[in-house]
Design a protein around this motif. Structure first.
Motif, PDB file in Angstrom:
ATOM      1  N   PRO A 179       0.581   5.284   0.472  1.00 18.98           N
ATOM      2  CA  PRO A 179      -0.345   6.345   0.893  1.00 18.98           C
ATOM      3  C   PRO A 179      -0.366   7.499  -0.092  1.00 18.98           C
ATOM      4  O   PRO A 179       0.514   7.631  -0.950  1.00 18.98           O
ATOM      5  CB  PRO A 179       0.217   6.781   2.246  1.00 18.98           C
ATOM      6  N   ARG A 180      -1.368   8.304   0.064  1.00 21.51           N
ATOM      7  CA  ARG A 180      -1.493   9.509  -0.756  1.00 21.51           C
ATOM      8  C   ARG A 180      -0.250  10.371  -0.552  1.00 21.51           C
ATOM      9  O   ARG A 180       0.257  10.481   0.556  1.00 21.51           O
ATOM     10  CB  ARG A 180      -2.726  10.259  -0.304  1.00 21.51           C
ATOM     11  N   SER A 226      -4.516   7.175  -2.716  1.00 27.96           N
ATOM     12  CA  SER A 226      -3.673   6.064  -2.269  1.00 27.96           C
ATOM     13  C   SER A 226      -3.718   4.945  -3.307  1.00 27.96           C
ATOM     14  O   SER A 226      -4.640   4.865  -4.124  1.00 27.96           O
ATOM     15  CB  SER A 226      -4.134   5.551  -0.903  1.00 27.96           C
ATOM     16  N   ARG A 232       0.854  -1.187   0.000  1.00 34.21           N
ATOM     17  CA  ARG A 232       0.000   0.000   0.000  1.00 34.21           C
ATOM     18  C   ARG A 232       0.887   1.234   0.000  1.00 34.21           C
ATOM     19  O   ARG A 232       1.848   1.318   0.758  1.00 34.21           O
ATOM     20  CB  ARG A 232      -0.894   0.013   1.236  1.00 34.21           C
TER      21      ARG A 232
END
Length: 61
Positions: free
Chosen positions: A12-13, A45, A10
């Motif tokens: 993140p933004r 994201s 993942r």
């Protein structure tokens, strides 16, 4: 039949494209992962799914 194992990353933004590319390149080079899916969410994201083949050795009797 081919079998795969999966790993999810993942980002993140606010993660730059170059930083994400560098992380994916390292996984591909050293872990032999390949890109399976990328999902970009409304908030910016990203969820990246990587996969690699599972190689099974036949049993010797």
């Amino acid at each position: 039949m081919l079998e795969y194992e999966y790993q999810e990353l993942r980002f993140p933004r606010g993660t730059s494209r170059s930083a994400a590319r560098q992380a994916l390149t390292e996984h591909a080079e050293y872990g032999r992962w390949e890109l399976a899916r990328v999902r970009v969410y409304m908030d910016g994201s990203r969820r990246v799914t990587l996969r690699r083949r599972i190689i099974r050795q036949p049993r010797l009797m």
